[in-house]
Design a protein around this motif. Sequence first.
Motif, PDB file in Angstrom:
ATOM      1  N   SER A   1     -21.241 -11.470 -23.471  1.00  0.00           N
ATOM      2  CA  SER A   1     -20.165 -10.708 -24.103  1.00  0.00           C
ATOM      3  C   SER A   1     -19.451 -11.616 -25.004  1.00  0.00           C
ATOM      4  O   SER A   1     -19.182 -12.961 -24.933  1.00  0.00           O
ATOM      5  CB  SER A   1     -19.251 -10.125 -23.362  1.00  0.00           C
ATOM      6  N   ARG A   2     -18.636 -11.484 -26.173  1.00  0.00           N
ATOM      7  CA  ARG A   2     -17.894 -12.259 -27.035  1.00  0.00           C
ATOM      8  C   ARG A   2     -16.566 -12.517 -26.436  1.00  0.00           C
ATOM      9  O   ARG A   2     -16.221 -11.745 -25.536  1.00  0.00           O
ATOM     10  CB  ARG A   2     -17.768 -11.522 -28.347  1.00  0.00           C
ATOM     11  N   PHE A   3     -15.832 -13.217 -26.887  1.00  0.00           N
ATOM     12  CA  PHE A   3     -14.514 -13.891 -26.113  1.00  0.00           C
ATOM     13  C   PHE A   3     -13.524 -12.605 -26.038  1.00  0.00           C
ATOM     14  O   PHE A   3     -12.697 -12.812 -25.140  1.00  0.00           O
ATOM     15  CB  PHE A   3     -13.839 -14.971 -27.151  1.00  0.00           C
ATOM     16  N   ASN A   4     -13.605 -11.569 -27.082  1.00  0.00           N
ATOM     17  CA  ASN A   4     -12.523 -10.481 -26.770  1.00  0.00           C
ATOM     18  C   ASN A   4     -13.099  -9.378 -26.161  1.00  0.00           C
ATOM     19  O   ASN A   4     -12.806  -8.488 -25.882  1.00  0.00           O
ATOM     20  CB  ASN A   4     -12.188  -9.975 -28.348  1.00  0.00           C
ATOM     21  N   ASP A   5     -14.447  -9.645 -25.319  1.00  0.00           N
ATOM     22  CA  ASP A   5     -14.963  -8.597 -24.460  1.00  0.00           C
ATOM     23  C   ASP A   5     -15.729  -9.308 -23.251  1.00  0.00           C
ATOM     24  O   ASP A   5     -16.856  -8.939 -22.955  1.00  0.00           O
ATOM     25  CB  ASP A   5     -16.026  -7.611 -25.258  1.00  0.00           C
ATOM     26  N   ALA A   6     -14.785 -10.034 -22.719  1.00  0.00           N
ATOM     27  CA  ALA A   6     -15.389 -10.988 -21.365  1.00  0.00           C
ATOM     28  C   ALA A   6     -14.462 -10.914 -20.319  1.00  0.00           C
ATOM     29  O   ALA A   6     -13.386 -10.336 -20.359  1.00  0.00           O
ATOM     30  CB  ALA A   6     -15.484 -12.247 -21.818  1.00  0.00           C
ATOM     31  N   THR A   7     -15.030 -11.229 -19.088  1.00  0.00           N
ATOM     32  CA  THR A   7     -14.332 -11.253 -18.122  1.00  0.00           C
ATOM     33  C   THR A   7     -14.353 -12.293 -17.021  1.00  0.00           C
ATOM     34  O   THR A   7     -15.454 -13.000 -17.092  1.00  0.00           O
ATOM     35  CB  THR A   7     -14.815  -9.824 -17.433  1.00  0.00           C
ATOM     36  N   TYR A   8     -13.632 -12.448 -16.067  1.00  0.00           N
ATOM     37  CA  TYR A   8     -13.640 -13.293 -15.217  1.00  0.00           C
ATOM     38  C   TYR A   8     -13.928 -12.344 -13.971  1.00  0.00           C
ATOM     39  O   TYR A   8     -13.784 -11.295 -13.953  1.00  0.00           O
ATOM     40  CB  TYR A   8     -12.506 -14.289 -14.838  1.00  0.00           C
ATOM     41  N   TYR A   9     -14.626 -13.054 -12.811  1.00  0.00           N
ATOM     42  CA  TYR A   9     -14.896 -12.126 -11.575  1.00  0.00           C
ATOM     43  C   TYR A   9     -14.632 -13.220 -10.480  1.00  0.00           C
ATOM     44  O   TYR A   9     -15.002 -14.272 -10.765  1.00  0.00           O
ATOM     45  CB  TYR A   9     -15.836 -11.393 -11.833  1.00  0.00           C
ATOM     46  N   ILE A  10     -14.123 -12.605  -9.311  1.00  0.00           N
ATOM     47  CA  ILE A  10     -14.135 -13.356  -7.743  1.00  0.00           C
ATOM     48  C   ILE A  10     -15.064 -12.697  -6.913  1.00  0.00           C
ATOM     49  O   ILE A  10     -14.919 -11.534  -6.758  1.00  0.00           O
ATOM     50  CB  ILE A  10     -12.848 -13.460  -7.402  1.00  0.00           C
ATOM     51  N   GLN A  11     -16.183 -13.350  -6.266  1.00  0.00           N
ATOM     52  CA  GLN A  11     -16.824 -12.890  -5.418  1.00  0.00           C
ATOM     53  C   GLN A  11     -16.062 -13.213  -3.997  1.00  0.00           C
ATOM     54  O   GLN A  11     -15.896 -14.270  -3.681  1.00  0.00           O
ATOM     55  CB  GLN A  11     -18.225 -13.384  -5.491  1.00  0.00           C
ATOM     56  N   GLU A  12     -16.123 -12.033  -3.104  1.00  0.00           N
ATOM     57  CA  GLU A  12     -15.261 -12.370  -1.865  1.00  0.00           C
ATOM     58  C   GLU A  12     -16.646 -12.264  -0.938  1.00  0.00           C
ATOM     59  O   GLU A  12     -17.488 -11.161  -1.012  1.00  0.00           O
ATOM     60  CB  GLU A  12     -14.559 -11.312  -1.744  1.00  0.00           C
ATOM     61  N   PRO A  13     -16.544 -12.948   0.245  1.00  0.00           N
ATOM     62  CA  PRO A  13     -15.250 -13.681   0.521  1.00  0.00           C
ATOM     63  C   PRO A  13     -15.244 -14.984  -0.110  1.00  0.00           C
ATOM     64  O   PRO A  13     -16.299 -15.514  -0.512  1.00  0.00           O
ATOM     65  CB  PRO A  13     -15.646 -13.967   2.080  1.00  0.00           C
ATOM     66  N   ILE A  14     -13.846 -15.667  -0.559  1.00  0.00           N
ATOM     67  CA  ILE A  14     -14.008 -16.711  -1.082  1.00  0.00           C
ATOM     68  C   ILE A  14     -14.704 -17.949  -0.037  1.00  0.00           C
ATOM     69  O   ILE A  14     -14.419 -17.782   1.329  1.00  0.00           O
ATOM     70  CB  ILE A  14     -12.232 -17.173  -1.069  1.00  0.00           C
ATOM     71  N   GLY A  15     -15.304 -18.722  -0.921  1.00  0.00           N
ATOM     72  CA  GLY A  15     -16.256 -19.772  -0.245  1.00  0.00           C
ATOM     73  C   GLY A  15     -17.666 -19.581  -0.463  1.00  0.00           C
ATOM     74  O   GLY A  15     -18.459 -20.584  -0.077  1.00  0.00           O
ATOM     75  N   MET A  16     -17.872 -18.312  -0.831  1.00  0.00           N
ATOM     76  CA  MET A  16     -19.413 -18.290  -1.446  1.00  0.00           C
ATOM     77  C   MET A  16     -19.753 -19.186  -2.282  1.00  0.00           C
ATOM     78  O   MET A  16     -19.128 -19.522  -3.078  1.00  0.00           O
ATOM     79  CB  MET A  16     -19.782 -16.752  -1.453  1.00  0.00           C
ATOM     80  N   PRO A  17     -21.323 -19.730  -2.179  1.00  0.00           N
ATOM     81  CA  PRO A  17     -21.622 -20.637  -3.096  1.00  0.00           C
ATOM     82  C   PRO A  17     -21.748 -19.582  -4.426  1.00  0.00           C
ATOM     83  O   PRO A  17     -22.000 -18.546  -4.369  1.00  0.00           O
ATOM     84  CB  PRO A  17     -23.144 -20.919  -2.708  1.00  0.00           C
ATOM     85  N   PRO A  18     -21.758 -20.165  -5.554  1.00  0.00           N
ATOM     86  CA  PRO A  18     -21.906 -19.506  -6.674  1.00  0.00           C
ATOM     87  C   PRO A  18     -23.044 -18.726  -6.851  1.00  0.00           C
ATOM     88  O   PRO A  18     -23.990 -19.285  -6.627  1.00  0.00           O
ATOM     89  CB  PRO A  18     -21.478 -20.480  -7.980  1.00  0.00           C
ATOM     90  N   GLN A  19     -22.900 -17.446  -7.381  1.00  0.00           N
ATOM     91  CA  GLN A  19     -24.360 -16.598  -7.410  1.00  0.00           C
ATOM     92  C   GLN A  19     -24.216 -16.073  -9.003  1.00  0.00           C
ATOM     93  O   GLN A  19     -23.252 -15.470  -9.222  1.00  0.00           O
ATOM     94  CB  GLN A  19     -24.229 -15.655  -6.363  1.00  0.00           C
TER      95      GLN A  19
END
Length: 598
Positions: free
Chosen positions: A77-95
């Motif tokens: 997505s372009r900068f004006n159509d992008a999102t951050y997200y958090i995978q729970e539980p905190i501490g999981m290796p990035p996926q």
Amino acid sequence: MKNIFSIGVKPLNIVIAKLKADPQLAIIGLMLIGIAIMTLLRSRIPKKGKTARARWANADDLKNSKAAGLACVGKNSRFNDATYYIQEPIGMPPQQWQSPQKASNILFFPQINCGILVGGGAGWGKTLNFIEPVSISAILEGHSVVLFDYKFDNNGLAESLMPVAIDYGYQVRALAPGSVLSGTFNIFDLIKNSADLAGVREVIGCLVRNNTSKDAKTDGFFDPGGKTILEGTFLMARWIAEYLNVPSYANILMASQILSLPNLSKRLELHRDKIPPWCYSAFSILTGSSGEGEKNNTEGGLLATASKFLSPMILPNFLDNFCGTSTFPRFDEAEPLKVDGKQMIVFGVNQASEQSTLPLIATALEQIVSYNLKYQRDRPLVIILDEFDTLNMPVVLDWLNRYRSSGCSLIIGIQYLGQLEKYGKARAEGFLASCATKIWFNPGNPETAKVLSDLLSKQEIELPTVSKSTNSGKGSGTSRTTGTQLHQVSLLEAHEPLNFPKGTCIIQSPAIGNKDEVTLPYKHRFKFNKKLNTKFRAECKRKYRVLCDVASRSKPPQSQDYAQLMREYYQILNDILPLGSQEEVTQDMAEPMSTLNI
């Protein structure tokens, strides 16, 4: 054996037969069903208060936010159509993102170009539970990243984000004085030539702002005067490099030697025709103050003020990071300041020598980010400024307001709102207004908790009332009347944020709501897996140590003798700007006072 599917069918057939036999009964039945459906639908519509209308987000509001996030994630997505997200539980290796079916344990934060303000006192989880996970999501999405890490080499964000970025194919460069990972950035690269008055004012302005203690008293004449002289000094260092055709002479050590020249104002006046006019004019307050008696004292005070700003930055063990040919960021030799694509730059502060390193780090950060926001970007430039109070950069508010359409995505971390007040009340309110997403952890500060309570406003509640009245006369007695009364109460009482446990926060995001209301708040406690987090952090530390070991082996030891270089610079300056008479020249050739702590 009876068919299990036939159970309940016969009674239903009987009901249908009775409804057919009695049309009036059928109409009543349909009305009851309609009322039940309407009641169910109305229960899902938030009640509008008559005296106060604040409310918490409900399940439907949160579902809308998740839908907005799912529409953006994993799709380049372009900068004006992008999102951050958090995978729970905190501490999981990035996926890496896989599919919407995996989204049940994910929180989304769309509209990242509208800025995020994260507040929370030390130890209450703002970095661990929010800033680090959303930064990792930016890396997984392939956004360019600029990280300011006040705790560099001391369990800071860089220790986890740099290894993750490298694992996902990023080019990573750091400017962190005292670290083996640090490159070199000569801030004179930000000044085009000896006539670049606008460029030098930007550089000196940032240097001075970040070199001044928060509680330090300023002088209305000497401080502005010293700043102007420093501008002239930097232009002259650039001119010396041009005059001798040796670009490396333009550096902060040369600038310090210019300020240490005896009889500087007289030298300037004697060689006015040689010095470029813009460079000479920057010294006008100094040359106008030169003379005997009181004028001589004024000249000395101005030079002392200019030196006060510059001298703390002249330490031999950090000069390798700020003198010579720049290697930071320089991903592209044609555009050495450009950061684009899967590239990450890290600015780290040496806390043991903060006064010496922070002004130069802040100047490089401000100028490099400003450069990268002045052209249209296809993908976001994520700028992470945790411990924002350690910087003095009013320009960040301009980035928030002016560069949303240029790919700017800011994540600002503070402990409490008072840390924004150094910018003045209007700008502090500007930061609050300009960050559409706000995350509030326990601030540990009553004033911030009260402001948060006021920001969330009041809700309306109904309380039952009972009144009794006694009648006199025949048939007298006591009557009892019941009813309800509307009251306004704070959506969040001022004391409540101070009682939040670690990892609990109030979340406000522009995507949370419906077609009539947005940015509705809700309370969330992040799920945290200590075992997974310990494993992930240990792996990051291991990879970070490997990075340091590789950098240490490939980086040559400091070979430059800066004490000798300082003497050479002084001789060069004395040759180009000699005093008039032989007697003065002889006096001037005496050994200069060193500004280095050697």
